[in-house]
Scaffold this active site. Sequence first.
Site, PDB file in Angstrom:
ATOM      1  N   ARG A   1      80.109   1.372  66.253  1.00 10.55           N
ATOM      2  CA  ARG A   1      79.835   1.503  67.700  1.00 10.55           C
ATOM      3  C   ARG A   1      81.080   1.090  68.482  1.00 10.55           C
ATOM      4  NH1 ARG A   1      74.783  -1.906  69.339  1.00 10.55           N
ATOM      5  NH2 ARG A   1      73.630  -0.274  68.273  1.00 10.55           N
TER       6      ARG A   1
ATOM      7  N   ARG B   1      77.771  -7.681  74.963  1.00  5.16           N
ATOM      8  CA  ARG B   1      77.982  -6.333  74.428  1.00  5.16           C
ATOM      9  C   ARG B   1      78.713  -5.450  75.443  1.00  5.16           C
ATOM     10  NH1 ARG B   1      74.135  -4.966  70.423  1.00  5.16           N
ATOM     11  NH2 ARG B   1      73.627  -6.821  69.210  1.00  5.16           N
TER      12      ARG B   1
ATOM     13  N   LYS C   1      72.086 -11.341  71.104  1.00  9.95           N
ATOM     14  CA  LYS C   1      72.883 -10.399  71.893  1.00  9.95           C
ATOM     15  C   LYS C   1      72.718 -10.664  73.397  1.00  9.95           C
ATOM     16  CE  LYS C   1      70.420  -7.020  70.017  1.00  9.95           C
ATOM     17  NZ  LYS C   1      69.783  -5.729  69.691  1.00  9.95           N
TER      18      LYS C   1
ATOM     19  N   LYS D   1      73.472  -8.653  77.283  1.00  8.44           N
ATOM     20  CA  LYS D   1      73.839  -7.346  77.840  1.00  8.44           C
ATOM     21  C   LYS D   1      74.003  -7.390  79.356  1.00  8.44           C
ATOM     22  CE  LYS D   1      71.641  -4.817  74.100  1.00  8.44           C
ATOM     23  NZ  LYS D   1      70.594  -3.856  73.704  1.00  8.44           N
TER      24      LYS D   1
ATOM     25  N   CYS E   1      65.726   7.158  70.827  1.00  8.55           N
ATOM     26  CA  CYS E   1      66.690   6.360  70.063  1.00  8.55           C
ATOM     27  C   CYS E   1      67.040   7.105  68.777  1.00  8.55           C
ATOM     28  CB  CYS E   1      66.099   5.002  69.742  1.00  8.55           C
ATOM     29  SG  CYS E   1      64.823   5.084  68.479  1.00  8.55           S
TER      30      CYS E   1
ATOM     31  N   CYS F   1      68.669   4.380  60.935  1.00 14.49           N
ATOM     32  CA  CYS F   1      68.290   3.055  61.405  1.00 14.49           C
ATOM     33  C   CYS F   1      67.397   2.343  60.383  1.00 14.49           C
ATOM     34  CB  CYS F   1      67.551   3.144  62.744  1.00 14.49           C
ATOM     35  SG  CYS F   1      67.023   1.511  63.289  1.00 14.49           S
TER      36      CYS F   1
ATOM     37  N   CYS G   1      60.611   2.394  66.751  1.00  9.62           N
ATOM     38  CA  CYS G   1      60.032   1.070  66.488  1.00  9.62           C
ATOM     39  C   CYS G   1      60.002   0.316  67.813  1.00  9.62           C
ATOM     40  CB  CYS G   1      60.847   0.330  65.422  1.00  9.62           C
ATOM     41  SG  CYS G   1      62.244  -0.596  66.077  1.00  9.62           S
TER      42      CYS G   1
ATOM     43  N   CYS H   1      65.222   0.476  71.839  1.00 13.18           N
ATOM     44  CA  CYS H   1      66.596   0.941  72.076  1.00 13.18           C
ATOM     45  C   CYS H   1      66.691   2.081  73.091  1.00 13.18           C
ATOM     46  CB  CYS H   1      67.237   1.372  70.761  1.00 13.18           C
ATOM     47  SG  CYS H   1      67.314   0.030  69.575  1.00 13.18           S
TER      48      CYS H   1
END
Length: 572
Positions: free
Chosen positions: A74, A143, A211, A213, A431, A437, A476, A480
């Site tokens: 990424r 991020r 994380k 953001k 996503c 994934c 899931c 995302c």
Amino acid sequence: MTADNRSKNEHIKEDSHQLRGTILDGLSEVVTGAIAEDDTQLLKFHGSYMQDDRDLRGERAKKKLEKAFSFMIRLRIPGGLVTPKQWIALDDIASTYANNTLRLTTRATFQYHGVIKSNLKRTMQAINATCLDTIAACGDVNRNVMSAANPFLSKAHGKAYDLAKGVSDHLLPRTGAYHEIWLDGEKVTDATRKAEVGEEPIYGVHYLPRKFKIVIAVPPDNDVDIFAHDLGFIAIEEKGEFVGWNVTVGGGMGMTHGELDTFPRTADVLGFVAPEDAIPVAEAVMTTQRDWGNRNLRKRARLKYTMEDRGVEAFKAEVEKRLGKPFGATRPYTFKSTGDVIGWRQGHDKKWHLTLFIENGRIKDVPGETAKTAYRKLAEQGICEFVLTSNQNLILTNIAPKNKPKIEALLKEHGVSIATSSGMRRSSMACVSLPTCGLALAESERFLPGLITDIEKLTEKAGLRDDEIVVRMTGCPNGCGRPYLAEIGFVGRTPGIYNLYLGAAFDGSRLNKLYAQDVDRAKILALLDPLIARYAKERTEGEHFGDFVIRAGVIAATKQGNEFHSDLNLVS
Ligand code: SRM
Ligand code: SF4
């Protein structure tokens, strides 16, 4: 001696010599396509995930072969702007080292899939040669910072872009691990140039609990989904002049099915700050989370839970203490939508900008639509720059009026249409999910386009084909594709089976709520058909689908995140 209840990841970080671990040794280990388990956690901080092709798992297990391991990479592109020269290089990397696609993400950057271990370092070096990098694109750090798509649209958009770059730079990890491992110690980009071995003044050896953001929005567009992120800045303009930022804190999407102490949450607006205070505020918010966040339980480690557990006022007071001044009163602002405006738009400098819908962000060539080749040719001609959006779309930007027809002709020649089949498709996102994934429970990117084709038959029948209804799917509950902010959200449970959520606000300010559990394609269509028909007949002027289902009593409104699981009235 007190018991050490910290999660395993805290120990991995602590013992990693600031994110080095044994990654370098693992890369040269030829007997396996994988790397050591602890290193997979550290690799994320360098912008890469170890994955395996889940389509091949069964077959390989039967043959007693190890999983088909490869790596996702990424990039970190704060503000999402890519030059034509960079585009050409990134396109080359996709065809040389990855699966020949460029995947635009919901955080306005690129991902490569399918890079094998022996090519990982080469790929990282090729990315760095473009003056881009992957530092902190994943991991327990700040991020990629997203800003309102297209820095060239207005002066405020330019400010948002500058802040995205500035705050990304300020909060970048400083460890020298990245350039030691990937660049043989070379210092290539601005970011790596600043890295000093052993020095992490902001993060320390434990980095963040989870994380973090940051996004920046320019009203009336809420394209970055400001309320979905740990920290957000809303550009405030008064009398046509940019004056500063409203600050949002504590949004997040991820949850776990069946665990009610996990939930998506919309951010709170803490107040207003002057332009020069934005970066200090970002540092104060992030370090408060660094010190207050839950380091024992990763599933409760995001800032949104710190806000819930400590209280919004206590969190705000701590940030003000660290900042050395109070927030100003929140300034008025209005958001209208979370989508991108697909098609041509003219900027304040009279240049043209074309936003193209990229279905689920996957840029590839297929028979009849050679989009990847088309964008490459545009880059080679140097007649536009490229901006990635947080809705997985692409803006061809900074186009001189005389080049508009040239661009339209080239796109047409490659089968790339500016129009989309419906308002719903235009407003859709899925996503990545299967096959790459590792956390996917059901299909998403490969399933949503077909499902939308089916739903389009219902909207067509109801005369709503061009109405923008925001539809998002994830494989899931991690969220995302920000499905809990969709007017119609699908979240994977098991292959072919989804939970259906309804009732988010079109402007991104309200979460949706669970409407039906464990439904397959046929049941989804059976449930949506009467609702879409009712919406067409009963809606008031300008009323959006998400608001209608609440007014019509189909679903209760989720007024704030911790109400996401309450007032459920599921259909069977
Ligand atoms: Fe995500 C984990 C893909 C945006 C919440 N996300 C993953 C991983 C890396 C799976 C894993 O941990 O093994 C996925 C890789 C799939 C693949 O094969 O590529 C993945 N996330 C994505 C992307 C590519 C989705 C897309 O289709 O575009 C997005 C990349 C963003 C980027 O460029 O940085 C992506 N992920 C998001 C977002 C949306 C956003 O940030 O705007 C969210 C919800 C917002 C949030 O963070 O709350 C999101 N991803 C998660 C979570 C749940 C975090 C949580 O708080 O519970 C996970 C799982 C985890 O971290 O443990 C996750
Ligand atoms: Fe994977 Fe789940 Fe994220 Fe989709 S939402 S990419 S399935 S982690």
